[in-house]
Motif scaffolding. Structure first.
Motif, PDB file in Angstrom:
ATOM      1  N   THR A  24       0.815  -1.222   0.000  1.00  0.00           N
ATOM      2  CA  THR A  24       0.000   0.000   0.000  1.00  0.00           C
ATOM      3  C   THR A  24       0.843   1.264   0.000  1.00  0.00           C
ATOM      4  O   THR A  24       0.531   2.240  -0.710  1.00  0.00           O
ATOM      5  N   THR A  25       1.930   1.277   0.757  1.00  0.00           N
ATOM      6  CA  THR A  25       2.758   2.483   0.857  1.00  0.00           C
ATOM      7  C   THR A  25       3.565   2.766  -0.401  1.00  0.00           C
ATOM      8  O   THR A  25       4.182   3.830  -0.507  1.00  0.00           O
ATOM      9  N   LEU A  27       2.093   3.172  -3.131  1.00  0.00           N
ATOM     10  CA  LEU A  27       1.145   3.966  -3.898  1.00  0.00           C
ATOM     11  C   LEU A  27       0.829   5.249  -3.134  1.00  0.00           C
ATOM     12  O   LEU A  27       0.965   5.293  -1.908  1.00  0.00           O
ATOM     13  N   PRO A  28       0.398   6.316  -3.827  1.00  0.00           N
ATOM     14  CA  PRO A  28       0.054   7.562  -3.133  1.00  0.00           C
ATOM     15  C   PRO A  28      -1.096   7.362  -2.154  1.00  0.00           C
ATOM     16  O   PRO A  28      -1.993   6.553  -2.383  1.00  0.00           O
ATOM     17  N   ASP A  30      -3.220   9.721  -1.527  1.00  0.00           N
ATOM     18  CA  ASP A  30      -4.345  10.442  -2.105  1.00  0.00           C
ATOM     19  C   ASP A  30      -5.092   9.518  -3.070  1.00  0.00           C
ATOM     20  O   ASP A  30      -4.499   8.974  -4.012  1.00  0.00           O
ATOM     21  N   GLU A  31      -6.385   9.320  -2.833  1.00  0.00           N
ATOM     22  CA  GLU A  31      -7.140   8.348  -3.613  1.00  0.00           C
ATOM     23  C   GLU A  31      -7.209   8.707  -5.093  1.00  0.00           C
ATOM     24  O   GLU A  31      -7.143   7.828  -5.956  1.00  0.00           O
ATOM     25  N   ARG A  33      -5.015  10.331  -6.984  1.00  0.00           N
ATOM     26  CA  ARG A  33      -3.748  10.011  -7.634  1.00  0.00           C
ATOM     27  C   ARG A  33      -3.528   8.501  -7.664  1.00  0.00           C
ATOM     28  O   ARG A  33      -3.026   7.946  -8.647  1.00  0.00           O
ATOM     29  N   ARG A  34      -3.887   7.829  -6.578  1.00  0.00           N
ATOM     30  CA  ARG A  34      -3.758   6.376  -6.549  1.00  0.00           C
ATOM     31  C   ARG A  34      -4.563   5.725  -7.663  1.00  0.00           C
ATOM     32  O   ARG A  34      -4.064   4.848  -8.385  1.00  0.00           O
ATOM     33  N   ASP A  35      -5.818   6.161  -7.808  1.00  0.00           N
ATOM     34  CA  ASP A  35      -6.670   5.572  -8.837  1.00  0.00           C
ATOM     35  C   ASP A  35      -6.130   5.859 -10.240  1.00  0.00           C
ATOM     36  O   ASP A  35      -6.236   5.014 -11.139  1.00  0.00           O
ATOM     37  N   ILE A  37      -3.043   6.095 -11.045  1.00  0.00           N
ATOM     38  CA  ILE A  37      -1.927   5.154 -11.240  1.00  0.00           C
ATOM     39  C   ILE A  37      -2.458   3.766 -11.578  1.00  0.00           C
ATOM     40  O   ILE A  37      -1.945   3.090 -12.480  1.00  0.00           O
ATOM     41  N   LEU A  38      -3.491   3.320 -10.871  1.00  0.00           N
ATOM     42  CA  LEU A  38      -4.038   1.991 -11.129  1.00  0.00           C
ATOM     43  C   LEU A  38      -4.627   1.907 -12.532  1.00  0.00           C
ATOM     44  O   LEU A  38      -4.452   0.893 -13.233  1.00  0.00           O
ATOM     45  N   MET A  65      -4.103  -4.216  -2.618  1.00  0.00           N
ATOM     46  CA  MET A  65      -3.179  -3.329  -1.913  1.00  0.00           C
ATOM     47  C   MET A  65      -3.070  -3.826  -0.478  1.00  0.00           C
ATOM     48  O   MET A  65      -4.082  -3.935   0.223  1.00  0.00           O
TER      49      MET A  65
END
Length: 362
Positions: A24-25, A27-28, A30-31, A33-35, A37-38, A65
């Motif tokens: 998990t760490t 990835l950002p 912030d949801e 930005r995370r999304d 990236i995914l 994650m």
């Protein structure tokens, strides 16, 4: 030239699904930005997912994650994400019991849990459903043992078993076994059971929507009128279950039931929800098996019900059988589900880094 950013991951098959598993760490936080990236990692939105590692199918466009947990008695926290193939959408509202099968092995691979000689128990907290699952993984002192003799429907060959024992599964999203308080509700003239065990579901008899229940996924997916009718019902079900407007959401899921043709206790088709599952989701299996054992539900007259409170329920599906170990007490609307278990397998396919445009991280 656009710079690329590398993010560590392990590509794993979990049950009948497949996808990247991230710490998990990595990835950002912030949801948004995370999304982003995914979506970039999987190559969505694009029907072929040609610019990512997704497999152009809902079953192979999933993400896990995982991080060490600070919760008492829990080893790791797990957040599941369903990445849409054709839309810029990442949904973390459901869970996935198949991807869950790879969480224990991944936690051991990433040294979050130390392997034991023989088997290692990994206690997982599912953030999506706020529930605990005990995964029993075959290991030796060096790590995970993936080879074995266990076969599961929908996956070629055999592998080592991963036993999943689900706890706290009733009311995963709604807080109740029967969110409306009814064993049977009627939606658009069709009797349905609205039930929440591991995942909220709308369950109905195949015959009530003009189906035999033995159609192949391809045959069902080709019937756009059937899906439009089911989706209209599912939206109403979501409102009645207290889930609000479920347009564009993947819960509640849906399933249709028919009498078993072989050694199973119930035959079912599972929808995810805008496509027919090629096999069966574990979480869906827990919910459908409970419904099948629930006297007074839409399963009456269809299901064979083994006697006793600790029973193995076999669900017939397009790829074979899904076995669910279900422990209950009581009956009817007062039925209590103490635990549910399933045997899955998992395999590490690749370990490395997935690349996404660096601009997303910045």
């Amino acid at each position: 030239m656009t710079r690329q950013a590398a993010i560590p991951c392990i590509l794993m098959r979990g049950g009948t699904s497949k996808g990247p598993y991230f710490v998990t760490t990595d990835l950002p936080g912030d949801e948004k930005r995370r999304d982003a990236i995914l979506l970039a990692a999987m190559g969505s939105p694009d029907a072929r997912q040609i610019d990512g590692i997704g497999g152009a199918d809902t079953l192979t466009s999933k993400v896990a994650m995982v991080s060490p947990s600070t919760r008492d008695g829990v080893d790791v926290d797990y957040l599941f994400a369903q990445v849409s193939v054709t839309e810029a959408l990442v949904d973390t509202s459901p869970s996935c019991g198949n991807i869950l099968a790879g969480v224990g092995p991944f936690a051991i691979e990433r040294a979050m849990v130390r392997p034991q000689d023989g088997e290692t128990t990994v206690v997982i907290y599912n953030i999506n459903t706020k529930s605990r699952i005990e995964a029993v993984v075959k290991t030796d002192a060096q790590g995970v043992i993936y080879d074995g003799g266990t076969a599961i429907a929908g996956v070629p060959g055999t592998a080592a078993p991963v036993r999943l024992n689900f706890m706290d599964i009733v009311g995963s999203k709604t807080g109740k076994l029967l969110p409306t308080g009814n064993l049977v509700d009627e939606i658009n003239g069709v009797p349905v059971t609205l039930i929440d065990v591991a995942v909220p579901m709308m369950i109905f008899k195949a015959a009530d929507l003009g189906k035999t229940g033995y159609e192949s996924p391809a045959e069902l997916d080709a019937d756009t009128e059937f899906f439009a009718r089911m989706e209209a019902m599912r939206k109403i079900a979501g409102e009645r279950m207290g889930l609000g407007d479920v347009t564009g959401k993947v819960v509640p899921k849906a399933a249709m039931l028919s009498t078993p043709q072989g050694e199973g206790h119930i035959s079912a088709r599972y929808f995810v929800p805008h496509k027919t599952h090629a096999a069966f989701a574990v979480t869906g299996g827990l919910c459908v098996s409970t419904c099948a054992m629930l006297e007074g539900s839409v399963s009456d007259g269809l299901a064979k019900r083994p006697e006793g409170d600790d029973r193995l329920v076999l669900i017939e599906h397009p790829s074979g059988l899904l076995d669910i170990a279900l422990k209950t007490k009581g009956g009817g609307a007062a039925l209590e589900v103490e635990s549910g278990g399933a045997i899955r397998t998992a395999r590490k396919l690749m370990s490395g880094e997935v690349y996404v445009p660096a601009s997303i991280l910045e």
